[in-house]
Design an enzyme around this catalytic site. Sequence first.
Site, mmCIF file in Angstrom:
data_model
loop_
_atom_site.group_PDB
_atom_site.id
_atom_site.type_symbol
_atom_site.label_atom_id
_atom_site.label_comp_id
_atom_site.label_asym_id
_atom_site.label_seq_id
_atom_site.Cartn_x
_atom_site.Cartn_y
_atom_site.Cartn_z
ATOM 1 N N GLY A 147 -0.519 -3.573 20.785
ATOM 2 C CA GLY A 147 0.499 -2.916 21.590
ATOM 3 C C GLY A 147 -0.097 -2.467 22.909
ATOM 4 C CD GLN A 158 -0.725 1.693 19.139
ATOM 5 O OE1 GLN A 158 -0.379 1.735 20.312
ATOM 6 N NE2 GLN A 158 -1.189 0.582 18.566
ATOM 7 C CE1 TYR A 212 -3.790 2.343 0.386
ATOM 8 C CE2 TYR A 212 -2.727 3.129 2.392
ATOM 9 C CZ TYR A 212 -3.708 3.265 1.421
ATOM 10 O OH TYR A 212 -4.598 4.307 1.488
ATOM 11 C CG ASP A 213 3.138 2.046 3.497
ATOM 12 O OD1 ASP A 213 1.903 2.127 3.623
ATOM 13 O OD2 ASP A 213 3.897 1.763 4.447
ATOM 14 C CG ASN A 222 -5.981 7.287 10.667
ATOM 15 O OD1 ASN A 222 -4.883 7.754 10.393
ATOM 16 N ND2 ASN A 222 -6.147 6.039 11.051
ATOM 17 C CB SER A 277 -14.926 0.284 11.228
ATOM 18 O OG SER A 277 -13.616 -0.085 10.873
ATOM 19 C CG ASN A 278 -11.351 -3.408 13.970
ATOM 20 O OD1 ASN A 278 -12.070 -3.876 13.102
ATOM 21 N ND2 ASN A 278 -10.109 -3.808 14.158
#
Length: 348
Positions: A205, A209, A145-146, A174, A189-190
């Site tokens: 993690g 972040q 993607y990047d 985002n 959404s998650n």
Amino acid sequence: MSRIMITGAAGFLGSHLADRLLGMGHNVIGVDNLSTGTLDNLRHLAKEPRFEFEERDMCLPFDPGPVDYVFNFASPASPPEYSRLGIETLRVGAVGTENALEIAHRYRAGFLHASTSECYGDPLQHPQTETYWGNVNPVGPRSVYDEAKRFSEALTMAYYRYRGVNTHLVRIFNTYGPRLNPGDGRVISNFIMQALEGRPLTIYGDGGQSRSFCYVADLLEGILRLAESEEHMPTNIGNPTEFTILECAHLILEVTCSSSELRFLPLPQDDPARRKPDINKARVLLNWEPRVNLREGLFLSLDYFRQALESKIAAREAHRSAELAGVRRATNSASASAFPDASPASAY
């Protein structure tokens, strides 16, 4: 009134962009191969005479006829999607973008390419300015993607410099809102779906972040202003208010009135530690900045996710009923085969 083409029109952002452009009086042709987009996002436009849709792979050249502007939004956008469609993601970033640029060149149309904050990778500069070249792992699991997006930016600039196409580049941070795929693996959404279902919120993690979340209406306003500007270099569009993932989780629990617990899992490879746009360029150049804060945007999105959950439950129940019906039919068939002469007339 212009004729405008949107690639990736059945996606989250593409479908909202179609609504905005139609609301401005334009004619819109939407193109999508439906690999990650869904016609549900466009169903409300079925009877709109100024909207036409073509199911088409942008990696195959085609001629949509004269257009005045091309918005190139065709690409998987969430980690589960581009991980599943890695080669396709690279191809649409390269071949698909080139085909879209060729259309703009052929008809002397304006062109805006939807790039991403992922071009900055796991940034060493914070917040990220457009002049920062990024810290990207070119062979890591996120590289499909990047690097697709980084190449598509270079290709877009080449068409501006060498072929005179009026191009624009937006780096999107985002974004969330109604029509965001409930199961696409993105943070908002998650968390919302897990909270509404009473499941643990999955945090990778320690949750320290950070991300910056922009409501979809704010993002589109910035994109449309950029599309009309004379700026050709990349421009950040996003919300500069920074949240840790843990803070975001607690806010979603509050907004959804959920008692879900938090579940901590290992951090994925190359997951950016911090992500925050510097939007000074957009403020000065476009007189733009976001207006909707995260709490307000979550409330504006809740009805959509509740309806998505209801549809999910209904589909699950329908599937279960179909399975039970199949079991009954199989059982009855087996019984009839075992006792072929059995009937009410022959009973004792």
